[in-house]
Design a protein around this motif. Structure first.
Motif, mmCIF file in Angstrom:
data_model
loop_
_atom_site.group_PDB
_atom_site.id
_atom_site.type_symbol
_atom_site.label_atom_id
_atom_site.label_comp_id
_atom_site.label_asym_id
_atom_site.label_seq_id
_atom_site.Cartn_x
_atom_site.Cartn_y
_atom_site.Cartn_z
ATOM 1 N N GLU A 14 9.271 -1.306 1.202
ATOM 2 C CA GLU A 14 9.833 -1.579 2.370
ATOM 3 C C GLU A 14 8.728 -2.505 3.072
ATOM 4 O O GLU A 14 7.835 -2.176 3.332
ATOM 5 C CB GLU A 14 10.151 -0.388 3.384
ATOM 6 N N THR A 15 9.221 -3.860 3.113
ATOM 7 C CA THR A 15 8.287 -4.808 3.981
ATOM 8 C C THR A 15 8.685 -4.855 5.324
ATOM 9 O O THR A 15 7.798 -5.461 6.177
ATOM 10 C CB THR A 15 8.274 -6.168 3.418
ATOM 11 N N MET A 16 9.934 -4.522 5.675
ATOM 12 C CA MET A 16 10.311 -4.622 7.200
ATOM 13 C C MET A 16 11.193 -3.349 7.509
ATOM 14 O O MET A 16 12.249 -3.418 7.804
ATOM 15 C CB MET A 16 11.000 -5.748 7.432
ATOM 16 N N ALA A 17 10.545 -2.178 7.293
ATOM 17 C CA ALA A 17 11.413 -1.108 7.382
ATOM 18 C C ALA A 17 12.005 -0.693 8.820
ATOM 19 O O ALA A 17 11.169 -1.246 10.016
ATOM 20 C CB ALA A 17 10.241 0.276 6.968
ATOM 21 N N ASP A 18 13.023 -0.145 8.931
ATOM 22 C CA ASP A 18 13.623 0.427 10.091
ATOM 23 C C ASP A 18 12.607 1.891 10.460
ATOM 24 O O ASP A 18 13.090 2.678 9.620
ATOM 25 C CB ASP A 18 15.039 0.637 9.826
ATOM 26 N N HIS A 19 11.973 1.899 11.298
ATOM 27 C CA HIS A 19 11.228 3.068 11.459
ATOM 28 C C HIS A 19 11.534 4.210 12.029
ATOM 29 O O HIS A 19 10.918 5.407 11.931
ATOM 30 C CB HIS A 19 9.733 2.560 12.137
ATOM 31 N N HIS A 20 13.104 4.286 12.125
ATOM 32 C CA HIS A 20 13.626 5.366 12.574
ATOM 33 C C HIS A 20 14.098 6.236 11.378
ATOM 34 O O HIS A 20 14.609 7.478 11.452
ATOM 35 C CB HIS A 20 14.873 5.193 13.476
ATOM 36 N N TYR A 21 14.156 5.596 10.231
ATOM 37 C CA TYR A 21 14.350 6.005 8.982
ATOM 38 C C TYR A 21 13.220 6.077 7.763
ATOM 39 O O TYR A 21 13.320 6.954 6.894
ATOM 40 C CB TYR A 21 15.469 5.658 8.301
ATOM 41 N N ASP A 22 12.622 5.033 7.966
ATOM 42 C CA ASP A 22 11.646 4.594 6.825
ATOM 43 C C ASP A 22 10.390 4.385 7.440
ATOM 44 O O ASP A 22 10.020 4.265 8.694
ATOM 45 C CB ASP A 22 12.151 3.608 5.826
ATOM 46 N N ALA A 23 9.230 3.900 6.369
ATOM 47 C CA ALA A 23 8.232 3.236 6.882
ATOM 48 C C ALA A 23 7.721 2.028 5.840
ATOM 49 O O ALA A 23 8.169 2.161 4.918
ATOM 50 C CB ALA A 23 6.999 4.312 6.817
ATOM 51 N N SER A 24 6.955 1.274 6.222
ATOM 52 C CA SER A 24 6.745 0.162 5.339
ATOM 53 C C SER A 24 5.650 0.474 4.360
ATOM 54 O O SER A 24 5.118 1.529 4.583
ATOM 55 C CB SER A 24 6.033 -0.939 6.129
ATOM 56 N N GLY A 25 5.710 -0.154 3.435
ATOM 57 C CA GLY A 25 4.976 0.205 1.988
ATOM 58 C C GLY A 25 5.996 0.678 0.774
ATOM 59 O O GLY A 25 7.019 0.442 0.980
ATOM 60 N N ILE A 26 5.472 1.434 0.085
ATOM 61 C CA ILE A 26 6.212 2.046 -1.235
ATOM 62 C C ILE A 26 6.931 3.157 -0.703
ATOM 63 O O ILE A 26 6.183 4.320 -0.187
ATOM 64 C CB ILE A 26 5.442 2.219 -2.314
ATOM 65 N N GLY A 27 8.285 3.382 -0.834
ATOM 66 C CA GLY A 27 9.015 4.345 -0.221
ATOM 67 C C GLY A 27 9.611 5.316 -1.302
ATOM 68 O O GLY A 27 10.078 6.112 -0.893
ATOM 69 N N ARG A 28 9.506 4.501 -2.605
ATOM 70 C CA ARG A 28 10.402 5.175 -3.638
ATOM 71 C C ARG A 28 9.714 4.997 -4.878
ATOM 72 O O ARG A 28 9.400 3.944 -5.369
ATOM 73 C CB ARG A 28 11.743 4.838 -3.822
ATOM 74 N N ILE A 29 9.153 6.011 -5.542
ATOM 75 C CA ILE A 29 8.560 5.698 -6.884
ATOM 76 C C ILE A 29 9.535 6.797 -7.885
ATOM 77 O O ILE A 29 9.236 7.984 -7.796
ATOM 78 C CB ILE A 29 7.157 6.099 -7.040
ATOM 79 N N HIS A 30 10.328 6.355 -8.812
ATOM 80 C CA HIS A 30 11.058 7.163 -9.499
ATOM 81 C C HIS A 30 10.895 7.051 -11.183
ATOM 82 O O HIS A 30 10.425 5.877 -11.365
ATOM 83 C CB HIS A 30 12.484 7.032 -9.371
#
Length: 200
Positions: A14-30
């Motif tokens: 996420e490089t421009m995250a919606d901070h009500h749901y996410d945060a910038s940076g790596i949000g998923r590693i699967h």
């Protein structure tokens, strides 16, 4: 968003995250075939627009930090400017590199390499740098098994293991975070000018 896949591994930035749901940076590693929550499936918002049972002390993601003054500037912050400066795809790996500029003008580089062996995250900058990551602790019904040393950490959950290893030093940040999947312990891999974190 920047999404990368190599064989069974998948990473989402996420490089421009919606901070009500996410945060910038790596949000998923699967990894295919492994429970998605064991590493990270959703980044952490300080004030999410969904219910969790504990308060998050800040935003949080798998991201980089660089020491500025008395503390660290982290690239999960909404004011961080991400610039994709390198992208490589070949038969052996997928690699992306970001230049991250924090709110006070400090710069740190974050590189992510996906291969058949796992995901490697690298941080580099002038001074003390770190990579933030989390250890999955509790899914609301079942606690995970966690083992931590100076160079590695292992999470065991539902017959799978997530193994973190670093060429730096791992420290426990003594903070708990929550998202839709459960509770996570905040950790950091620390180094001077550069540090790497391997996730398998």
């Amino acid at each position: 968003k920047v999404m990368c896949r190599y064989k069974d591994y998948f990473v989402e930035f996420e490089t421009m995250a919606d901070h009500h749901y996410d945060a910038s940076g790596i949000g998923r590693i699967h990894k295919r075939g492994v429970p998605s929550a064991i590493c990270l499936s959703v980044p952490f918002s300080e004030h999410p627009n969904y219910e969790i049972d504990i308060e998050n002390p800040s935003h949080f993601s798998v991201c980089t930090g660089i020491k500025t003054g008395d503390g660290y500037a982290y690239t999960f912050d909404a004011s961080t400017k991400y610039k994709l400066v390198e992208k490589m795809v070949n038969d052996e790996c997928v690699q992306v590199k970001f230049e991250c500029e924090t709110c006070d003008g400090a710069k740190v580089f974050q590189t992510c390499i996906l291969s058949g062996d796992g995901v490697e995250v690298r941080a580099s900058g002038n001074g003390d740098v770190r990579i933030l990551f989390v250890l999955f602790d509790y899914d609301g019904e079942q606690e995970t098994k966690i083992s931590v040393s100076e160079k590695s950490a292992i999470v065991s959950y539902k017959g799978s293991r997530c193994v973190y290893s670093t060429n730096g030093v791992i420290t426990d940040m003594n903070r708990m975070y929550a998202n839709r999947n459960g509770h996570y312990r905040a950790m950091a891999a620390n180094g001077k000018d550069s540090v790497s974190l391997k996730i398998e």
